[in-house]
Design a protein around this motif. Structure first.
Motif, PDB file in Angstrom:
ATOM      1  N   ASP A 118       0.827  -1.205   0.000  1.00 36.10           N
ATOM      2  CA  ASP A 118       0.000   0.000   0.000  1.00 36.10           C
ATOM      3  C   ASP A 118       0.865   1.260   0.000  1.00 36.10           C
ATOM      4  O   ASP A 118       0.509   2.273  -0.592  1.00 36.10           O
ATOM      5  N   ARG A 119       2.016   1.191   0.631  1.00 35.55           N
ATOM      6  CA  ARG A 119       2.930   2.340   0.621  1.00 35.55           C
ATOM      7  C   ARG A 119       3.389   2.657  -0.804  1.00 35.55           C
ATOM      8  O   ARG A 119       3.521   3.820  -1.175  1.00 35.55           O
ATOM      9  N   LYS A 120       3.627   1.625  -1.593  1.00 30.58           N
ATOM     10  CA  LYS A 120       4.026   1.822  -2.988  1.00 30.58           C
ATOM     11  C   LYS A 120       2.897   2.499  -3.770  1.00 30.58           C
ATOM     12  O   LYS A 120       3.142   3.359  -4.617  1.00 30.58           O
ATOM     13  N   ILE A 121       1.675   2.112  -3.477  1.00 29.75           N
ATOM     14  CA  ILE A 121       0.519   2.714  -4.149  1.00 29.75           C
ATOM     15  C   ILE A 121       0.409   4.188  -3.760  1.00 29.75           C
ATOM     16  O   ILE A 121       0.215   5.047  -4.624  1.00 29.75           O
ATOM     17  N   PHE A 122       0.551   4.493  -2.476  1.00 34.85           N
ATOM     18  CA  PHE A 122       0.510   5.892  -2.038  1.00 34.85           C
ATOM     19  C   PHE A 122       1.649   6.696  -2.652  1.00 34.85           C
ATOM     20  O   PHE A 122       1.465   7.847  -3.036  1.00 34.85           O
ATOM     21  N   ASP A 123       2.841   6.112  -2.749  1.00 34.28           N
ATOM     22  CA  ASP A 123       3.963   6.808  -3.392  1.00 34.28           C
ATOM     23  C   ASP A 123       3.579   7.257  -4.797  1.00 34.28           C
ATOM     24  O   ASP A 123       3.868   8.377  -5.210  1.00 34.28           O
ATOM     25  N   HIS A 124       2.922   6.378  -5.520  1.00 31.96           N
ATOM     26  CA  HIS A 124       2.503   6.704  -6.890  1.00 31.96           C
ATOM     27  C   HIS A 124       1.448   7.813  -6.897  1.00 31.96           C
ATOM     28  O   HIS A 124       1.575   8.798  -7.612  1.00 31.96           O
ATOM     29  N   VAL A 125       0.414   7.642  -6.094  1.00 30.20           N
ATOM     30  CA  VAL A 125      -0.693   8.604  -6.075  1.00 30.20           C
ATOM     31  C   VAL A 125      -0.208   9.981  -5.629  1.00 30.20           C
ATOM     32  O   VAL A 125      -0.595  10.999  -6.208  1.00 30.20           O
ATOM     33  N   LEU A 126       0.652  10.025  -4.638  1.00 26.91           N
ATOM     34  CA  LEU A 126       1.108  11.309  -4.095  1.00 26.91           C
ATOM     35  C   LEU A 126       2.203  11.960  -4.930  1.00 26.91           C
ATOM     36  O   LEU A 126       2.554  13.108  -4.689  1.00 26.91           O
ATOM     37  N   SER A 127       2.708  11.249  -5.938  1.00 24.06           N
ATOM     38  CA  SER A 127       3.754  11.822  -6.791  1.00 24.06           C
ATOM     39  C   SER A 127       3.167  12.746  -7.855  1.00 24.06           C
ATOM     40  O   SER A 127       3.922  13.330  -8.625  1.00 24.06           O
ATOM     41  N   SER A 128       1.845  12.850  -7.929  1.00 20.14           N
ATOM     42  CA  SER A 128       1.137  13.658  -8.929  1.00 20.14           C
ATOM     43  C   SER A 128       1.332  13.117 -10.337  1.00 20.14           C
ATOM     44  O   SER A 128       1.127  13.817 -11.309  1.00 20.14           O
ATOM     45  N   ASP A 129       1.737  11.870 -10.450  1.00 20.83           N
ATOM     46  CA  ASP A 129       1.900  11.219 -11.738  1.00 20.83           C
ATOM     47  C   ASP A 129       0.505  10.858 -12.259  1.00 20.83           C
ATOM     48  O   ASP A 129      -0.290  10.256 -11.549  1.00 20.83           O
ATOM     49  N   GLU A 130       0.207  11.218 -13.486  1.00 20.82           N
ATOM     50  CA  GLU A 130      -1.121  10.961 -14.049  1.00 20.82           C
ATOM     51  C   GLU A 130      -1.254   9.567 -14.646  1.00 20.82           C
ATOM     52  O   GLU A 130      -2.331   9.166 -15.053  1.00 20.82           O
ATOM     53  N   SER A 131      -0.166   8.805 -14.707  1.00 21.13           N
ATOM     54  CA  SER A 131      -0.227   7.483 -15.322  1.00 21.13           C
ATOM     55  C   SER A 131      -0.880   6.477 -14.379  1.00 21.13           C
ATOM     56  O   SER A 131      -1.007   6.703 -13.180  1.00 21.13           O
ATOM     57  N   ILE A 132      -1.271   5.348 -14.953  1.00 25.13           N
ATOM     58  CA  ILE A 132      -1.801   4.247 -14.157  1.00 25.13           C
ATOM     59  C   ILE A 132      -0.630   3.363 -13.753  1.00 25.13           C
ATOM     60  O   ILE A 132       0.217   3.026 -14.572  1.00 25.13           O
ATOM     61  N   LEU A 133      -0.587   2.992 -12.483  1.00 25.20           N
ATOM     62  CA  LEU A 133       0.447   2.106 -11.972  1.00 25.20           C
ATOM     63  C   LEU A 133      -0.077   0.678 -12.053  1.00 25.20           C
ATOM     64  O   LEU A 133      -1.178   0.389 -11.588  1.00 25.20           O
ATOM     65  N   TYR A 134       0.716  -0.195 -12.642  1.00 25.96           N
ATOM     66  CA  TYR A 134       0.405  -1.618 -12.708  1.00 25.96           C
ATOM     67  C   TYR A 134       1.392  -2.330 -11.802  1.00 25.96           C
ATOM     68  O   TYR A 134       2.574  -1.991 -11.788  1.00 25.96           O
ATOM     69  N   GLY A 135       0.926  -3.311 -11.046  1.00 27.57           N
ATOM     70  CA  GLY A 135       1.861  -3.970 -10.148  1.00 27.57           C
ATOM     71  C   GLY A 135       1.423  -5.352  -9.735  1.00 27.57           C
ATOM     72  O   GLY A 135       0.273  -5.757  -9.907  1.00 27.57           O
ATOM     73  N   SER A 136       2.395  -6.069  -9.186  1.00 26.35           N
ATOM     74  CA  SER A 136       2.179  -7.402  -8.646  1.00 26.35           C
ATOM     75  C   SER A 136       2.905  -7.468  -7.312  1.00 26.35           C
ATOM     76  O   SER A 136       4.093  -7.130  -7.220  1.00 26.35           O
ATOM     77  N   PHE A 137       2.178  -7.876  -6.274  1.00 26.43           N
ATOM     78  CA  PHE A 137       2.723  -7.960  -4.923  1.00 26.43           C
ATOM     79  C   PHE A 137       2.617  -9.400  -4.425  1.00 26.43           C
ATOM     80  O   PHE A 137       1.550 -10.009  -4.530  1.00 26.43           O
TER      81      PHE A 137
END
Length: 155
Positions: A118-137
């Protein structure tokens, strides 16, 4: 494979989270999709069920797979679709069966206990990056993060 949705709502420098009683970890409001729902419909419904707040127009920011392992055996797998929104309408519920609702200051997000993915997801959202993050945990059954792959790559 179970499908779940959630929505990160940021308003006035705070993010709305649920403190789950089992581990005392904070989580993003959301839950399981129902048959026939779109992912956006599910995010709106789940958020309202947990908070009594109505989302305006949530935006998809992440698509993830989660795998839970017992030793080397895969024991659970699900997909999660993460949205963001701001300024939901309504009056927040005083009770949520999933845990305690709490507005957490953005600058404190790194200090609250939560799943490491979840921290990785917040890092993405809070970076103001408009792209979609794809991931596998990949996690152990005790939710110790074993492995993560993200696209676009995040530290």
């Amino acid at each position: 494979m179970q499908r779940v949705t959630n929505c990160i709502v940021i308003s006035n420098g705070n993010v709305l989270l649920i403190k789950k009683p089992r581990r005392g970890w904070y989580a993003i409001p959301g839950g399981k999709m129902e048959p026939g729902e779109t992912i956006k419909e599910s995010a709106i419904r789940e958020f309202q069920e947990e908070t009594d707040l109505q989302l305006h127009d949530p935006r998809l920011v992440g698509v993830f797979t989660f795998m839970i392992y017992r030793h080397n055996d895969l024991v659970q797998e699900w997909m999660m679709f993460t949205f963001t929104d701001s300024e939901p309408e309504g009056v927040m519920s005083h009770f949520c069966k999933e845990g305690e609702l709490e507005w957490v200051a953005l600058e404190a997000i790194d200090d609250v206990p939560m799943a490491e993915g979840d921290r990785k997801i917040f890092d993405h959202v809070l970076s103001s990056d408009e792209s979609i993050l794809y991931g596998s945990f990949s996690y152990t059954e005790d939710y110790e993060l074993l492995y993560v792959r993200l696209d676009p790559t995040r530290s």
